[in-house]
Scaffold this motif. Structure first.
Motif, mmCIF file in Angstrom:
data_model
loop_
_atom_site.group_PDB
_atom_site.id
_atom_site.type_symbol
_atom_site.label_atom_id
_atom_site.label_comp_id
_atom_site.label_asym_id
_atom_site.label_seq_id
_atom_site.Cartn_x
_atom_site.Cartn_y
_atom_site.Cartn_z
ATOM 1 N N MET A 1 0.790 -1.200 0.093
ATOM 2 C CA MET A 1 0.114 -0.032 -0.023
ATOM 3 C C MET A 1 0.993 1.347 -0.033
ATOM 4 O O MET A 1 1.988 1.265 0.648
ATOM 5 C CB MET A 1 -0.809 0.013 1.362
ATOM 6 C CG MET A 1 -1.663 1.104 1.274
ATOM 7 S SD MET A 1 -2.635 1.505 2.860
ATOM 8 C CE MET A 1 -2.611 -0.037 3.683
ATOM 9 N N GLU A 2 0.373 2.058 -0.802
ATOM 10 C CA GLU A 2 1.334 3.387 -0.782
ATOM 11 C C GLU A 2 0.930 4.313 0.232
ATOM 12 O O GLU A 2 0.088 4.524 0.822
ATOM 13 C CB GLU A 2 0.707 4.373 -2.064
ATOM 14 C CG GLU A 2 1.420 3.999 -3.489
ATOM 15 C CD GLU A 2 0.871 4.791 -4.420
ATOM 16 O OE1 GLU A 2 0.118 5.722 -4.550
ATOM 17 O OE2 GLU A 2 1.892 5.119 -5.130
ATOM 18 N N THR A 3 2.147 5.027 0.860
ATOM 19 C CA THR A 3 1.786 5.933 1.872
ATOM 20 C C THR A 3 1.161 7.340 1.474
ATOM 21 O O THR A 3 1.226 7.556 0.106
ATOM 22 C CB THR A 3 3.018 6.132 2.298
ATOM 23 O OG1 THR A 3 3.809 7.153 1.266
ATOM 24 C CG2 THR A 3 3.910 5.263 2.963
ATOM 25 N N LEU A 4 0.708 7.950 1.989
ATOM 26 C CA LEU A 4 -0.038 9.326 1.800
ATOM 27 C C LEU A 4 1.001 10.226 0.627
ATOM 28 O O LEU A 4 0.631 10.773 -0.258
ATOM 29 C CB LEU A 4 -0.410 10.178 2.971
ATOM 30 C CG LEU A 4 -1.186 11.532 2.809
ATOM 31 C CD1 LEU A 4 -2.310 11.454 1.895
ATOM 32 C CD2 LEU A 4 -1.565 12.003 3.997
ATOM 33 N N LEU A 8 0.705 11.666 -2.770
ATOM 34 C CA LEU A 8 0.693 12.831 -3.385
ATOM 35 C C LEU A 8 1.670 13.326 -4.205
ATOM 36 O O LEU A 8 1.833 13.861 -5.244
ATOM 37 C CB LEU A 8 0.773 13.706 -2.040
ATOM 38 C CG LEU A 8 -0.385 13.589 -1.046
ATOM 39 C CD1 LEU A 8 -0.278 14.710 0.159
ATOM 40 C CD2 LEU A 8 -1.707 14.109 -1.731
ATOM 41 N N ARG A 9 3.027 12.560 -4.257
ATOM 42 C CA ARG A 9 3.928 12.761 -5.214
ATOM 43 C C ARG A 9 3.792 12.199 -6.545
ATOM 44 O O ARG A 9 3.709 12.872 -7.697
ATOM 45 C CB ARG A 9 5.289 12.078 -4.704
ATOM 46 C CG ARG A 9 6.182 12.560 -3.360
ATOM 47 C CD ARG A 9 7.205 11.695 -3.318
ATOM 48 N NE ARG A 9 7.951 12.119 -2.027
ATOM 49 C CZ ARG A 9 8.667 11.092 -1.483
ATOM 50 N NH1 ARG A 9 8.899 9.902 -1.462
ATOM 51 N NH2 ARG A 9 9.568 11.799 -0.537
ATOM 52 N N ALA A 10 3.122 11.210 -6.861
ATOM 53 C CA ALA A 10 2.745 10.253 -7.729
ATOM 54 C C ALA A 10 1.559 11.289 -8.403
ATOM 55 O O ALA A 10 1.652 11.584 -9.754
ATOM 56 C CB ALA A 10 2.176 9.155 -7.632
ATOM 57 N N ALA A 11 0.669 12.060 -7.516
ATOM 58 C CA ALA A 11 -0.406 12.751 -8.273
ATOM 59 C C ALA A 11 0.017 13.907 -8.761
ATOM 60 O O ALA A 11 -0.125 14.458 -9.722
ATOM 61 C CB ALA A 11 -1.190 13.062 -7.178
ATOM 62 N N PHE A 36 7.994 18.706 2.600
ATOM 63 C CA PHE A 36 7.204 17.785 2.818
ATOM 64 C C PHE A 36 7.234 16.505 1.888
ATOM 65 O O PHE A 36 7.423 15.474 2.019
ATOM 66 C CB PHE A 36 5.662 17.993 3.073
ATOM 67 C CG PHE A 36 4.704 17.001 3.208
ATOM 68 C CD1 PHE A 36 4.509 16.131 3.992
ATOM 69 C CD2 PHE A 36 3.614 16.377 2.069
ATOM 70 C CE1 PHE A 36 3.707 14.856 3.977
ATOM 71 C CE2 PHE A 36 2.752 15.658 1.937
ATOM 72 C CZ PHE A 36 3.023 14.662 3.007
ATOM 73 N N LEU A 37 7.454 17.005 0.322
ATOM 74 C CA LEU A 37 7.515 15.937 -0.583
ATOM 75 C C LEU A 37 8.661 15.420 -0.333
ATOM 76 O O LEU A 37 8.820 14.391 -1.077
ATOM 77 C CB LEU A 37 7.043 16.721 -1.914
ATOM 78 C CG LEU A 37 5.792 17.027 -2.024
ATOM 79 C CD1 LEU A 37 5.489 17.864 -3.322
ATOM 80 C CD2 LEU A 37 4.637 15.772 -1.851
ATOM 81 N N LEU A 51 -3.522 19.799 0.132
ATOM 82 C CA LEU A 51 -2.711 19.536 -0.894
ATOM 83 C C LEU A 51 -3.503 18.238 -1.787
ATOM 84 O O LEU A 51 -3.399 18.316 -3.092
ATOM 85 C CB LEU A 51 -1.088 18.719 -0.426
ATOM 86 C CG LEU A 51 -0.289 19.790 0.324
ATOM 87 C CD1 LEU A 51 0.607 18.891 0.911
ATOM 88 C CD2 LEU A 51 0.048 20.805 -0.612
ATOM 89 N N ALA A 52 -3.961 17.298 -1.129
ATOM 90 C CA ALA A 52 -5.004 16.232 -1.776
ATOM 91 C C ALA A 52 -5.940 16.984 -2.529
ATOM 92 O O ALA A 52 -6.240 16.540 -3.829
ATOM 93 C CB ALA A 52 -5.489 15.399 -0.790
#
Length: 97
Positions: A1-4, A8-11, A36-37, A51-52
């Protein structure tokens, strides 16, 4: 499972905007977003939600093995979760900022 953070990085990469553009769109300082990123600092759930949202995602609270976790998911995934909850008579666990 991806972390938050990974989600967010991928998005952001898929979105094509830069860190400063994401900061402006979300109302969060570009320096905060950048650190953060890069994994140099954490952010509150409120900031993560901003951010999301700027990336077209929503934060969803869910229970997993007795622990609470938060992840971002697309609005399409959110709609599917809402339909499933209605079908089962439960509430869809979600948090929108």
């Amino acid at each position: 499972m991806e972390t938050l953070l990974e989600t967010l990085r991928a998005a952001l990469a898929a979105d094509g905007r830069g860190v400063n553009e994401l900061g402006r769109a979300s109302g969060v300082g570009g320096g905060i977003v950048s650190r953060f990123l890069r994994g140099e600092r954490g952010v509150s759930l409120t900031v993560a939600g901003k951010l999301a949202s700027a990336l077209g995602l929503v934060l969803v609270k869910r229970e997993e093995t007795g622990r609470h976790s938060t992840r971002a998911r697309s609005k399409g995934e959110r709609a599917a979760g809402t339909r499933k909850a209605r079908q089962t008579g439960g509430k869809a666990p979600r948090k929108e900022s």
